[in-house]
Design a protein around this motif. Structure first.
Motif, PDB file in Angstrom:
ATOM      1  N   ASN A  22      47.217  -3.405  64.005  1.00 22.66           N
ATOM      2  CA  ASN A  22      46.944  -4.494  63.062  1.00 22.66           C
ATOM      3  C   ASN A  22      45.644  -4.311  62.288  1.00 22.66           C
ATOM      4  OD1 ASN A  22      45.456  -4.903  65.508  1.00 22.66           O
ATOM      5  ND2 ASN A  22      45.027  -7.007  64.865  1.00 22.66           N
ATOM      6  N   ARG A  23      44.927  -3.242  62.532  1.00 20.75           N
ATOM      7  CA  ARG A  23      43.632  -3.055  61.878  1.00 20.75           C
ATOM      8  C   ARG A  23      43.786  -2.238  60.597  1.00 20.75           C
ATOM      9  NH1 ARG A  23      40.403  -6.741  63.928  1.00 20.75           N
ATOM     10  NH2 ARG A  23      38.530  -5.520  63.480  1.00 20.75           N
ATOM     11  N   ALA A  24      43.126  -2.681  59.541  1.00 13.62           N
ATOM     12  CA  ALA A  24      43.130  -2.000  58.249  1.00 13.62           C
ATOM     13  C   ALA A  24      41.709  -1.592  57.890  1.00 13.62           C
ATOM     14  CB  ALA A  24      43.725  -2.901  57.170  1.00 13.62           C
ATOM     15  N   LEU A  25      41.581  -0.727  56.875  1.00 15.20           N
ATOM     16  CA  LEU A  25      40.270  -0.184  56.508  1.00 15.20           C
ATOM     17  C   LEU A  25      40.086  -0.182  54.998  1.00 15.20           C
ATOM     18  CD1 LEU A  25      40.479   2.784  58.985  1.00 15.20           C
ATOM     19  CD2 LEU A  25      38.654   1.091  59.065  1.00 15.20           C
ATOM     20  N   VAL A  26      38.900  -0.604  54.592  1.00 16.99           N
ATOM     21  CA  VAL A  26      38.489  -0.528  53.197  1.00 16.99           C
ATOM     22  C   VAL A  26      37.220   0.310  53.128  1.00 16.99           C
ATOM     23  CG1 VAL A  26      37.635  -1.797  51.195  1.00 16.99           C
ATOM     24  CG2 VAL A  26      39.521  -2.731  52.548  1.00 16.99           C
ATOM     25  N   SER A  27      37.199   1.290  52.233  1.00 18.26           N
ATOM     26  CA  SER A  27      36.033   2.151  52.061  1.00 18.26           C
ATOM     27  C   SER A  27      35.119   1.581  50.980  1.00 18.26           C
ATOM     28  CB  SER A  27      36.474   3.566  51.676  1.00 18.26           C
ATOM     29  OG  SER A  27      35.368   4.349  51.287  1.00 18.26           O
ATOM     30  N   VAL A  28      33.819   1.547  51.277  1.00 16.25           N
ATOM     31  CA  VAL A  28      32.800   1.144  50.300  1.00 16.25           C
ATOM     32  C   VAL A  28      31.815   2.307  50.197  1.00 16.25           C
ATOM     33  CG1 VAL A  28      30.991  -0.488  49.711  1.00 16.25           C
ATOM     34  CG2 VAL A  28      33.058  -1.302  50.859  1.00 16.25           C
ATOM     35  N   LEU A  40      26.764  -9.439  51.182  1.00 16.07           N
ATOM     36  CA  LEU A  40      28.049 -10.079  51.476  1.00 16.07           C
ATOM     37  C   LEU A  40      28.261 -10.400  52.945  1.00 16.07           C
ATOM     38  CD1 LEU A  40      30.471  -7.982  49.217  1.00 16.07           C
ATOM     39  CD2 LEU A  40      29.590 -10.276  48.778  1.00 16.07           C
ATOM     40  N   ILE A  41      27.728  -9.596  53.861  1.00 18.76           N
ATOM     41  CA  ILE A  41      28.030  -9.787  55.271  1.00 18.76           C
ATOM     42  C   ILE A  41      26.870 -10.443  56.010  1.00 18.76           C
ATOM     43  CG2 ILE A  41      29.666  -7.877  55.314  1.00 18.76           C
ATOM     44  CD1 ILE A  41      27.570  -6.160  56.586  1.00 18.76           C
ATOM     45  N   SER A  42      27.145 -10.875  57.226  1.00 20.12           N
ATOM     46  CA  SER A  42      26.230 -11.749  57.955  1.00 20.12           C
ATOM     47  C   SER A  42      25.183 -11.016  58.789  1.00 20.12           C
ATOM     48  CB  SER A  42      27.031 -12.689  58.862  1.00 20.12           C
ATOM     49  OG  SER A  42      27.835 -11.944  59.761  1.00 20.12           O
ATOM     50  N   THR A  43      25.156  -9.688  58.737  1.00 23.46           N
ATOM     51  CA  THR A  43      24.102  -8.928  59.394  1.00 23.46           C
ATOM     52  C   THR A  43      23.454  -7.993  58.386  1.00 23.46           C
ATOM     53  OG1 THR A  43      25.764  -7.319  60.119  1.00 23.46           O
ATOM     54  CG2 THR A  43      25.088  -8.984  61.720  1.00 23.46           C
ATOM     55  N   ALA A  44      22.259  -7.544  58.710  1.00 18.45           N
ATOM     56  CA  ALA A  44      21.533  -6.670  57.795  1.00 18.45           C
ATOM     57  C   ALA A  44      22.117  -5.263  57.810  1.00 18.45           C
ATOM     58  CB  ALA A  44      20.058  -6.628  58.181  1.00 18.45           C
ATOM     59  N   VAL A  45      22.283  -4.685  56.618  1.00 16.56           N
ATOM     60  CA  VAL A  45      22.726  -3.301  56.482  1.00 16.56           C
ATOM     61  C   VAL A  45      21.471  -2.446  56.364  1.00 16.56           C
ATOM     62  CG1 VAL A  45      24.126  -1.672  55.174  1.00 16.56           C
ATOM     63  CG2 VAL A  45      24.816  -4.075  55.327  1.00 16.56           C
ATOM     64  N   ALA A  90      49.041 -10.671  58.273  1.00 16.24           N
ATOM     65  CA  ALA A  90      49.265 -11.586  57.151  1.00 16.24           C
ATOM     66  C   ALA A  90      49.065 -13.028  57.587  1.00 16.24           C
ATOM     67  CB  ALA A  90      50.678 -11.402  56.603  1.00 16.24           C
ATOM     68  N   THR A  91      48.328 -13.779  56.809  1.00 20.13           N
ATOM     69  CA  THR A  91      48.132 -15.206  57.034  1.00 20.13           C
ATOM     70  C   THR A  91      47.958 -15.890  55.694  1.00 20.13           C
ATOM     71  OG1 THR A  91      46.625 -16.884  57.943  1.00 20.13           O
ATOM     72  CG2 THR A  91      45.686 -14.736  57.448  1.00 20.13           C
ATOM     73  N   ALA A  92      48.444 -17.111  55.602  1.00 18.36           N
ATOM     74  CA  ALA A  92      48.392 -17.831  54.326  1.00 18.36           C
ATOM     75  C   ALA A  92      46.976 -18.207  53.947  1.00 18.36           C
ATOM     76  CB  ALA A  92      49.274 -19.081  54.409  1.00 18.36           C
ATOM     77  N   ASP A  93      46.074 -18.283  54.917  1.00 18.03           N
ATOM     78  CA  ASP A  93      44.726 -18.776  54.639  1.00 18.03           C
ATOM     79  C   ASP A  93      43.734 -17.678  54.280  1.00 18.03           C
ATOM     80  OD1 ASP A  93      45.332 -21.526  55.236  1.00 18.03           O
ATOM     81  OD2 ASP A  93      45.399 -20.956  57.346  1.00 18.03           O
ATOM     82  N   ALA A  94      43.979 -16.450  54.739  1.00 15.49           N
ATOM     83  CA  ALA A  94      42.985 -15.396  54.552  1.00 15.49           C
ATOM     84  C   ALA A  94      43.145 -14.707  53.208  1.00 15.49           C
ATOM     85  CB  ALA A  94      43.103 -14.371  55.675  1.00 15.49           C
ATOM     86  N   PRO A  95      42.111 -14.700  52.377  1.00 20.83           N
ATOM     87  CA  PRO A  95      42.183 -13.895  51.158  1.00 20.83           C
ATOM     88  C   PRO A  95      42.138 -12.417  51.531  1.00 20.83           C
ATOM     89  CG  PRO A  95      39.969 -14.780  51.444  1.00 20.83           C
ATOM     90  CD  PRO A  95      40.812 -15.390  52.526  1.00 20.83           C
ATOM     91  N   ALA A  96      42.905 -11.595  50.839  1.00 24.20           N
ATOM     92  CA  ALA A  96      42.916 -10.159  51.125  1.00 24.20           C
ATOM     93  C   ALA A  96      41.520  -9.583  50.918  1.00 24.20           C
ATOM     94  CB  ALA A  96      43.933  -9.461  50.237  1.00 24.20           C
ATOM     95  N   LEU A  97      41.070  -8.742  51.837  1.00 28.24           N
ATOM     96  CA  LEU A  97      39.697  -8.251  51.787  1.00 28.24           C
ATOM     97  C   LEU A  97      39.457  -7.316  50.610  1.00 28.24           C
ATOM     98  CD1 LEU A  97      36.919  -8.191  53.082  1.00 28.24           C
ATOM     99  CD2 LEU A  97      37.701  -6.310  54.536  1.00 28.24           C
ATOM    100  N   LEU A 101      36.443  -7.891  47.862  1.00 28.14           N
ATOM    101  CA  LEU A 101      35.307  -7.006  47.619  1.00 28.14           C
ATOM    102  C   LEU A 101      35.256  -6.547  46.165  1.00 28.14           C
ATOM    103  CD1 LEU A 101      35.431  -4.793  50.840  1.00 28.14           C
ATOM    104  CD2 LEU A 101      33.834  -6.639  50.325  1.00 28.14           C
ATOM    105  N   LYS A 102      36.418  -6.257  45.586  1.00 27.76           N
ATOM    106  CA  LYS A 102      36.450  -5.802  44.190  1.00 27.76           C
ATOM    107  C   LYS A 102      35.839  -6.843  43.248  1.00 27.76           C
ATOM    108  CE  LYS A 102      38.564  -2.703  42.528  1.00 27.76           C
ATOM    109  NZ  LYS A 102      38.146  -1.357  42.047  1.00 27.76           N
ATOM    110  N   ARG A 103      36.050  -8.114  43.541  1.00 28.32           N
ATOM    111  CA  ARG A 103      35.517  -9.172  42.664  1.00 28.32           C
ATOM    112  C   ARG A 103      33.998  -9.187  42.660  1.00 28.32           C
ATOM    113  NH1 ARG A 103      39.693 -12.413  44.880  1.00 28.32           N
ATOM    114  NH2 ARG A 103      38.192 -13.520  46.195  1.00 28.32           N
ATOM    115  N   HIS A 104      33.382  -8.685  43.728  1.00 28.80           N
ATOM    116  CA  HIS A 104      31.923  -8.737  43.815  1.00 28.80           C
ATOM    117  C   HIS A 104      31.244  -7.481  43.289  1.00 28.80           C
ATOM    118  CE1 HIS A 104      32.767 -12.062  46.666  1.00 28.80           C
ATOM    119  NE2 HIS A 104      31.553 -12.466  46.336  1.00 28.80           N
ATOM    120  N   VAL A 105      32.016  -6.471  42.918  1.00 25.84           N
ATOM    121  CA  VAL A 105      31.400  -5.215  42.490  1.00 25.84           C
ATOM    122  C   VAL A 105      30.577  -5.396  41.221  1.00 25.84           C
ATOM    123  CG1 VAL A 105      31.862  -2.898  41.633  1.00 25.84           C
ATOM    124  CG2 VAL A 105      33.110  -3.751  43.613  1.00 25.84           C
TER     125      VAL A 105
END
Length: 370
Positions: A22-28, A40-45, A90-97, A101-105
């Motif tokens: 069930n795990r998917a991956l997005v490359s940044v 964007l995320i809750s810990t420091a990069v 898949a869930t009705a509430d979760a926006p696709a990741l 991310l693309k919207r914030h580029v």
């Protein structure tokens, strides 16, 4: 509330590795990848050095969208890049990741790519091998708990990301499709339910079933205890409410592992014996009720309900009110499934299934303000 003996009997005693379907991956990737993720995320990069870690994406109102592992890697030009691992169920509430991310580029020098078809995610653990975990904890007056590590806890063994959400969770690896992880030569290959049971016994929520997107609050989902929140970093999405809760809020709920059993107590039911075991599904409400008649004066019924989350083999995770957990520990309350399946006792009576939580062995035993 120690771990019930009947639950310990379920622990898989041999080293195990499981592919997590069930795990998917997005490359940044790109020269501003670290800066982009840090907003964007809750810990420091941290950069430099370039390291892997556990974190989360939050909504602007402070609720969780995804809990994630961020794997440090390199792109085709050998430049630092990140693989973001998340639950793609898949869930009705979760926006696709990926589109999120693309919207914030915008004008950032960042490239976002869905690479789920190129890689698999594996988890591996060995219950005979002890893993070092944080020994120091801090706790705010409102109930927030933070781990304090002397060294970077994630990704400390080669390319494996050490899963330090809880002691004993093991490691995670991202491997090319068709390849197998390093542990495959020494570990038995299990099935997803083996990993689910491993998580539940260790009290570790994960993914959309345990942390419902846009509904769950990060501290109620134990993201603070598991090291996914940095309350001191700069601005990121969802920071305002998260930091306000840190300073002035009170944590009233937590996710705990639970045992599902008929009365009278957990030890009277042998897990997996197949006798009178209903197919208990997630999403059921959990009601707290008084165990004895009140004394003089009017005693109000406990307010609110809990929620059953992931389940397997009559154990599960549940979001419970801490005041109800305290009442259960005192012997004043008990938990039972609302509209749940009934079990049949030896004398033929129909009874509701009870829910008995326990505190994971690794849960910090600290005093407020320590």
């Amino acid at each position: 509330m120690p771990t019930p003996a009947s639950v310990l009997a379920l622990v898989r005693a041999i080293p195990t590795t499981v592919r997590l379907h069930n795990r998917a991956l997005v490359s940044v990737s790109g020269s501003q990848a670290a800066e982009f993720l840090n907003g964007l995320i809750s810990t420091a990069v941290t950069t430099p050095p370039h390291r892997s870690f556990y974190s989360s994406f939050l909504h602007a109102q402070g609720r969780v969208i995804y809990d994630v592992f961020v794997h440090a890697t390199r792109d085709s030009q050998s430049q630092p890049a990140y693989l973001i691992e998340y639950d793609a169920t898949a869930t009705a509430d979760a926006p696709a990741l990926f589109p999120l991310l693309k919207r914030h580029v915008l004008r950032s020098k960042v490239r976002v790519t869905d690479v789920s078809d190129e890689f698999d995610v594996w988890a591996a653990w060995d219950n005979d091998v002890a893993t070092s975990d944080p020994k120091r904890w801090t706790r705010k007056q409102g109930g927030i708990i933070e781990p304090a590590w002397d060294a970077w806890p994630w990704g400390s063994e080669g390319e494996a990301l050490m899963d330090r959400r809880a002691d004993g969770m093991g490691v995670r690896r991202v491997v090319r499709k068709g390849d197998r992880p390093l542990e495959a030569s020494t570990h038995d290959e299990g099935v997803p339910d083996d990993y689910l049971l491993h998580r539940i016994i260790h009290g570790v929520p994960e993914g959309v079933d345990d942390i419902p997107p846009l509904k769950a609050f990060p501290m109620e989902s134990n993201l603070d205890v598991m090291g996914a929140l940095d309350f001191r970093k700069g601005c990121y999405v969802g920071q305002e409410l998260t930091v306000r809760t840190y300073h002035t809020g009170v944590i009233r709920k937590r996710i705990l592992p639970v045992l599902l059993h008929p009365p009278p107590n957990p030890t009277s039911h042998r897990l997996g014996d197949g006798q009178h075991e209903p197919n208990i599904t997630s999403g059921r409400d959990i009601r707290a009720s008084l165990t004895r008649a009140p004394g003089e004066g009017r005693v109000a019924r406990p307010r609110g309900t809990g929620k059953l989350l992931s389940t397997v083999k009559n154990v599960g995770l549940a979001l419970l009110r801490l005041e109800h957990v305290d009442g259960l520990e005192r012997g004043d309350l008990r938990f039972e499934l609302v509209d749940g399946e009934a079990s049949v006792s030896d004398n033929g009576d129909s009874t509701s299934w009870l829910v008995t939580p326990w505190w994971p062995d690794w849960w910090p035993k600290v005093e407020v303000g320590s």
